[in-house]
Motif scaffolding. Structure first.
Motif, mmCIF file in Angstrom:
data_model
loop_
_atom_site.group_PDB
_atom_site.id
_atom_site.type_symbol
_atom_site.label_atom_id
_atom_site.label_comp_id
_atom_site.label_asym_id
_atom_site.label_seq_id
_atom_site.Cartn_x
_atom_site.Cartn_y
_atom_site.Cartn_z
ATOM 1 N N VAL A 20 -27.252 -51.676 -39.697
ATOM 2 C CA VAL A 20 -28.488 -51.420 -40.430
ATOM 3 C C VAL A 20 -28.192 -51.571 -41.918
ATOM 4 C CG1 VAL A 20 -30.155 -49.629 -41.064
ATOM 5 C CG2 VAL A 20 -29.454 -49.890 -38.690
ATOM 6 N N VAL A 21 -29.093 -52.204 -42.645
ATOM 7 C CA VAL A 21 -28.915 -52.387 -44.092
ATOM 8 C C VAL A 21 -29.388 -51.126 -44.798
ATOM 9 C CG1 VAL A 21 -29.522 -53.780 -46.094
ATOM 10 C CG2 VAL A 21 -29.233 -54.869 -43.879
ATOM 11 N N LEU A 40 -20.996 -52.341 -55.479
ATOM 12 C CA LEU A 40 -20.519 -52.478 -54.120
ATOM 13 C C LEU A 40 -21.398 -51.652 -53.201
ATOM 14 C CD1 LEU A 40 -18.378 -53.515 -52.158
ATOM 15 C CD2 LEU A 40 -17.096 -51.434 -52.627
ATOM 16 N N PHE A 41 -21.978 -52.287 -52.208
ATOM 17 C CA PHE A 41 -22.826 -51.604 -51.255
ATOM 18 C C PHE A 41 -22.146 -51.638 -49.891
ATOM 19 C CE2 PHE A 41 -26.371 -50.917 -53.899
ATOM 20 C CZ PHE A 41 -26.496 -52.019 -54.723
ATOM 21 N N TYR A 42 -22.447 -50.667 -49.086
ATOM 22 C CA TYR A 42 -21.837 -50.568 -47.779
ATOM 23 C C TYR A 42 -22.884 -50.761 -46.691
ATOM 24 C CZ TYR A 42 -17.681 -48.777 -49.965
ATOM 25 O OH TYR A 42 -16.568 -48.641 -50.728
ATOM 26 N N LEU A 43 -22.519 -51.489 -45.665
ATOM 27 C CA LEU A 43 -23.355 -51.632 -44.488
ATOM 28 C C LEU A 43 -22.856 -50.609 -43.473
ATOM 29 C CD1 LEU A 43 -23.386 -55.516 -44.129
ATOM 30 C CD2 LEU A 43 -25.166 -54.076 -45.065
ATOM 31 N N LEU A 44 -23.686 -49.627 -43.175
ATOM 32 C CA LEU A 44 -23.279 -48.587 -42.244
ATOM 33 C C LEU A 44 -23.647 -49.005 -40.832
ATOM 34 C CD1 LEU A 44 -24.389 -45.447 -44.251
ATOM 35 C CD2 LEU A 44 -22.210 -46.628 -44.253
ATOM 36 N N LEU A 45 -22.711 -48.834 -39.954
ATOM 37 C CA LEU A 45 -22.894 -49.312 -38.602
ATOM 38 C C LEU A 45 -24.038 -48.583 -37.918
ATOM 39 C CD1 LEU A 45 -21.618 -51.332 -36.674
ATOM 40 C CD2 LEU A 45 -20.291 -49.438 -35.726
ATOM 41 N N PHE A 46 -24.943 -49.326 -37.310
ATOM 42 C CA PHE A 46 -26.096 -48.758 -36.617
ATOM 43 C C PHE A 46 -25.620 -47.956 -35.423
ATOM 44 C CE2 PHE A 46 -30.501 -48.637 -35.680
ATOM 45 C CZ PHE A 46 -30.652 -48.684 -34.302
ATOM 46 N N ASN A 96 -36.643 -53.689 -44.810
ATOM 47 C CA ASN A 96 -36.946 -52.261 -44.712
ATOM 48 C C ASN A 96 -35.616 -51.518 -44.616
ATOM 49 O OD1 ASN A 96 -37.831 -49.700 -44.134
ATOM 50 N ND2 ASN A 96 -39.189 -50.290 -42.466
ATOM 51 N N LEU A 97 -35.154 -51.019 -45.768
ATOM 52 C CA LEU A 97 -33.832 -50.388 -45.830
ATOM 53 C C LEU A 97 -33.789 -49.146 -44.942
ATOM 54 C CD1 LEU A 97 -33.124 -50.681 -49.660
ATOM 55 C CD2 LEU A 97 -32.492 -52.265 -47.831
ATOM 56 N N GLY A 98 -32.669 -48.998 -44.252
ATOM 57 C CA GLY A 98 -32.517 -47.879 -43.342
ATOM 58 C C GLY A 98 -33.061 -48.171 -41.951
#
Length: 346
Positions: free
Chosen positions: A138-139, A4-10, A119-121
């Motif tokens: 942002v991924v 499980l991965f999380y997408l953190l809000l930009f 480009n992660l981050g």
């Protein structure tokens, strides 16, 4: 097993909107995840022409202080996934502003390929609902079948989106799978020799015919002796999901009873020599070599195309086994309801 991965809000900042007229977005599915052009901010600030293959959108959101902000983003015309790849959407009771999404096998593959190239981050994805951007995080990590969208505007929006996705999710048109459709059988260690010698009966085993696609090499009918009863079947599974690294295969986590059965059956098998047959709806799909003592999570190969994997996963994961008499007795002895005095807090 998928993670499980999380997408953190930009982090949101105020960006001036260009005075140019907004372009009308092309027709899109009801729900889609689309790639944000990595230079959207620069393109808008410099009033550059719209990049080929992209469409400008206005993204309205609340910043960390709760103030409404607007941002112009360029989204790729071709979605990465749409609602047709969503298998399930749900909200966790403790975090009702977040949406947990599970994709089908093909959707998981597509999402993994797309985010692996990002480009992660730095790079972003946009969740577009009925032509409007709902989130553009942002991924932070490569995403596969499961991910979480946070930062939705309150629990009602997340709940409504979950309802829309679940309503749009495709339903199985063919005869639905049941967990018992999948079973693992022991293959007699001398099966091929016995068949070649014309033996038709072996105590504890019965003769099975391999399907036509397994006979292409020789062009002749092939047979195997499998145990009279399966070692375990899908109704003993606690969880199942497609293995992204091995196409056509499932990762299955067994319950305690199934794991003990696997251990007992494996004790008599020779690693690298003996085989186990994977049977689906009475058809032998594969006969992988036994490689060693099993774990509680097992890779089951040869189950076929993505739609079949998804249907089988739904059957296994949506079935709750009934309580045994011992479990029912345990519940009666350990669970009780007590009245609460109406003025307890006082």
């Amino acid at each position: 097993m998928s993670q499980l991965f999380y997408l953190l809000l930009f982090p949101a900042f105020c960006f001036p909107l260009s005075a140019r007229a907004k372009a009308v977005p092309p027709s899109v599915p009801a729900v889609s995840v689309r790639m944000v052009h990595p230079d959207s901010q620069e393109l808008d600030r410099e009033r550059s022409p719209v990049p080929e293959g992209y469409t400008p959108y206005t993204y309205e959101f609340r910043d960390r202080h709760g103030k409404m902000q607007r941002e112009r983003l360029f989204l790729k015309n071709t979605p990465i996934i749409t609602e047709s790849e969503v298998e399930q959407a749900r909200i966790e009771p403790e975090r009702r502003e977040c949406l947990h999404i599970t994709l089908n096998t093909q959707g998981g593959k597509t999402m993994k390929a797309a985010t692996s190239a990002m480009n992660l981050g730095r790079d972003r994805l946009a969740l577009v609902v009925q032509g409007k951007i709902k989130s553009a995080p942002v991924v932070q990590a490569v995403i596969s079948r499961t991910f979480e969208i946070s930062g939705l505007d309150g629990k009602n929006e997340a709940s409504g989106l979950a309802e829309l996705l679940n309503r749009q999710a495709p339903t199985e048109k063919n005869t639905p799978f049941i967990p018992q459709d999948l079973a693992l059988y022991a293959v007699h260690p001398e099966s091929r020799r016995l068949v070649e010698e014309g033996v038709l009966r072996v105590p504890g085993f019965r003769l099975w015919k391999l399907p036509a696609h397994r006979q292409e090499k020789t062009g002749e009918e092939e047979y195997l002796f499998l145990g009279n009863s399966p070692i375990i079947s899908g109704d003993c599974a606690r969880h199942a999901e497609p293995d992204m690294e091995h196409p056509g295969s499932l990762d299955i986590t067994w319950n305690e009873e199934a794991f003990r059965k696997l251990e007992r059956a494996s004790a008599g098998l020779r690693p690298g020599k003996d085989r186990i047959a994977v049977v689906l709806r009475g058809t032998i799909l594969s006969t992988p070599l036994f490689q060693g003592m099993p774990s509680r999570t097992t890779l089951i190969p040869g189950l076929g195309d993505d739609s079949r994997l998804d249907a089988l996963c739904r059957a296994i994961n949506n079935t709750l086994l009934p309580l045994t008499e011992q479990q029912k007795r345990h519940v009666r002895e350990n669970v009780a309801l007590y009245p609460i005095h109406p003025r307890s807090r006082e």
